[in-house]
Design a protein around this motif. Sequence first.
Motif, mmCIF file in Angstrom:
data_model
loop_
_atom_site.group_PDB
_atom_site.id
_atom_site.type_symbol
_atom_site.label_atom_id
_atom_site.label_comp_id
_atom_site.label_asym_id
_atom_site.label_seq_id
_atom_site.Cartn_x
_atom_site.Cartn_y
_atom_site.Cartn_z
ATOM 1 N N ILE A 79 35.513 -36.913 -3.618
ATOM 2 C CA ILE A 79 35.924 -35.694 -3.450
ATOM 3 C C ILE A 79 34.946 -35.084 -2.682
ATOM 4 C CG2 ILE A 79 36.519 -33.401 -4.332
ATOM 5 C CD1 ILE A 79 37.919 -35.220 -6.732
ATOM 6 N N LEU A 80 35.175 -34.535 -1.560
ATOM 7 C CA LEU A 80 34.341 -33.774 -0.711
ATOM 8 C C LEU A 80 34.937 -32.257 -0.934
ATOM 9 C CD1 LEU A 80 34.546 -35.685 2.749
ATOM 10 C CD2 LEU A 80 33.255 -36.129 0.513
ATOM 11 N N GLY A 81 33.793 -31.365 -0.554
ATOM 12 C CA GLY A 81 33.892 -29.859 -0.522
ATOM 13 C C GLY A 81 33.876 -29.447 0.627
ATOM 14 N N VAL A 82 34.801 -28.099 0.670
ATOM 15 C CA VAL A 82 35.006 -27.344 2.021
ATOM 16 C C VAL A 82 34.927 -26.102 1.584
ATOM 17 C CG1 VAL A 82 36.363 -26.987 3.798
ATOM 18 C CG2 VAL A 82 36.478 -29.453 3.247
ATOM 19 N N ILE A 83 33.944 -25.329 2.157
ATOM 20 C CA ILE A 83 33.888 -23.785 2.109
ATOM 21 C C ILE A 83 34.573 -23.173 3.281
ATOM 22 C CG2 ILE A 83 32.145 -22.010 2.087
ATOM 23 C CD1 ILE A 83 30.096 -24.186 1.339
ATOM 24 N N LEU A 84 35.541 -22.353 2.731
ATOM 25 C CA LEU A 84 36.530 -21.716 3.756
ATOM 26 C C LEU A 84 35.841 -20.508 4.212
ATOM 27 C CD1 LEU A 84 39.788 -22.043 1.836
ATOM 28 C CD2 LEU A 84 38.870 -23.589 3.690
ATOM 29 N N ALA A 85 35.318 -20.298 5.435
ATOM 30 C CA ALA A 85 34.741 -19.252 5.703
ATOM 31 C C ALA A 85 35.228 -18.451 7.243
ATOM 32 C CB ALA A 85 33.358 -19.486 6.173
ATOM 33 N N GLY A 86 36.405 -19.000 7.399
ATOM 34 C CA GLY A 86 37.149 -18.641 8.701
ATOM 35 C C GLY A 86 37.958 -17.037 8.649
ATOM 36 N N GLY A 87 37.751 -16.394 7.635
ATOM 37 C CA GLY A 87 38.276 -15.122 7.496
ATOM 38 C C GLY A 87 37.689 -14.197 8.598
ATOM 39 N N HIS A 94 24.939 -19.287 -1.656
ATOM 40 C CA HIS A 94 25.409 -19.420 -3.179
ATOM 41 C C HIS A 94 26.520 -20.321 -3.510
ATOM 42 C CE1 HIS A 94 22.469 -16.141 -4.600
ATOM 43 N NE2 HIS A 94 22.996 -15.183 -3.590
ATOM 44 N N VAL A 95 27.377 -20.016 -2.609
ATOM 45 C CA VAL A 95 28.581 -20.956 -2.599
ATOM 46 C C VAL A 95 28.229 -22.446 -2.680
ATOM 47 C CG1 VAL A 95 30.853 -21.412 -1.935
ATOM 48 C CG2 VAL A 95 30.347 -19.196 -1.905
ATOM 49 N N HIS A 96 27.478 -22.810 -1.501
ATOM 50 C CA HIS A 96 26.924 -23.932 -1.272
ATOM 51 C C HIS A 96 26.289 -24.505 -2.553
ATOM 52 C CE1 HIS A 96 24.117 -26.945 0.864
ATOM 53 N NE2 HIS A 96 25.510 -27.671 0.755
ATOM 54 N N LYS A 97 25.409 -23.954 -2.931
ATOM 55 C CA LYS A 97 24.545 -24.290 -4.275
ATOM 56 C C LYS A 97 25.295 -24.652 -5.360
ATOM 57 C CE LYS A 97 20.177 -21.960 -2.677
ATOM 58 N NZ LYS A 97 19.218 -20.753 -2.818
ATOM 59 N N VAL A 110 39.836 -33.167 -1.272
ATOM 60 C CA VAL A 110 38.829 -32.348 -0.866
ATOM 61 C C VAL A 110 39.084 -31.005 -1.977
ATOM 62 C CG1 VAL A 110 38.671 -32.428 1.685
ATOM 63 C CG2 VAL A 110 40.267 -30.773 0.905
ATOM 64 N N VAL A 111 38.203 -30.486 -2.308
ATOM 65 C CA VAL A 111 38.341 -29.143 -3.111
ATOM 66 C C VAL A 111 37.592 -28.217 -2.184
ATOM 67 C CG1 VAL A 111 37.087 -27.911 -4.862
ATOM 68 C CG2 VAL A 111 38.006 -30.310 -5.455
ATOM 69 N N THR A 112 38.518 -27.163 -1.923
ATOM 70 C CA THR A 112 38.030 -26.032 -1.151
ATOM 71 C C THR A 112 37.650 -24.607 -2.151
ATOM 72 O OG1 THR A 112 40.420 -25.298 -1.266
ATOM 73 C CG2 THR A 112 39.704 -26.416 0.667
ATOM 74 N N ALA A 113 36.783 -23.916 -1.545
ATOM 75 C CA ALA A 113 36.105 -22.820 -2.058
ATOM 76 C C ALA A 113 35.852 -21.771 -0.942
ATOM 77 C CB ALA A 113 34.904 -22.909 -2.828
ATOM 78 N N ALA A 114 36.240 -20.556 -1.318
ATOM 79 C CA ALA A 114 35.988 -19.331 -0.466
ATOM 80 C C ALA A 114 34.557 -19.001 -0.328
ATOM 81 C CB ALA A 114 36.823 -18.141 -0.995
ATOM 82 N N ALA A 115 34.315 -18.750 0.783
ATOM 83 C CA ALA A 115 32.638 -18.510 1.128
ATOM 84 C C ALA A 115 32.195 -17.082 0.742
ATOM 85 C CB ALA A 115 32.371 -18.528 2.616
ATOM 86 N N ASP A 116 33.115 -16.280 0.226
ATOM 87 C CA ASP A 116 32.616 -14.953 -0.379
ATOM 88 C C ASP A 116 32.736 -14.853 -1.837
ATOM 89 O OD1 ASP A 116 35.400 -14.984 -0.574
ATOM 90 O OD2 ASP A 116 35.852 -13.268 0.280
#
Length: 210
Positions: A4-12, A35-38, A95-101
């Motif tokens: 499983i790979l992680g994707v931080i959604l930062a496109g807003g 913080h999200v990455h860590k 993938v697991v997604t997470a918001a950048a904020d």
Amino acid sequence: MTRILGVILAGGRATRMGGRDKGLLLLGDATLVDHVHKRLAPQCDEVAISANGDPARFSQLGLPVLADTIPDYPGPLAGVLAGLEWAAQKGADAVVTAAADTPFLPSDLVVGLRQAAAREKAAIALAASPDETGALRLHPTFGLWPVDLRMELHTELCRGLRKILLWVERHGAATASFPAEPFDPFFNVNTPQDMVLAQEIRQGGARRDY
């Protein structure tokens, strides 16, 4: 073994923060996306950022930056698709997604999503947390997405699909519930006032009445 790979959604577009990248705003001595990455990186085999524009603005993280492969900024589903296409190239399964904020995302996000998907025999799982009334509130940008659905998602985006929940409803999704005390781990920074609250949470002065 599932990769499983992680994707931080930062496109807003961060219109409520003056058009600045919310993920690059400082919370303490680190940016929100730091913080999200860590929090996400220990849970995944690899992590990338989904973002459009100049990728150099995220260079301090040393992560791949994935631009949308669908034109005209179709929203977070395009970020999910970019992540799935990247994961396919890496030979990963999901993938697991997470918001950048969202700097306080659960440290067991991936485990919770995987367990929910297995329990409900679902391909997709979304995170949820209880609101002030105890009702579960879905967080569609926090999800487990199988790589095998990338071609179908590409087709649907090209046909005009934009809302995550509309696509999820066609497949059915498991719900992974996470506790919201002493604060909601999916609290996201949308306004300058939210940043003040984030500072309070970080310093241990959390409130649940936001």
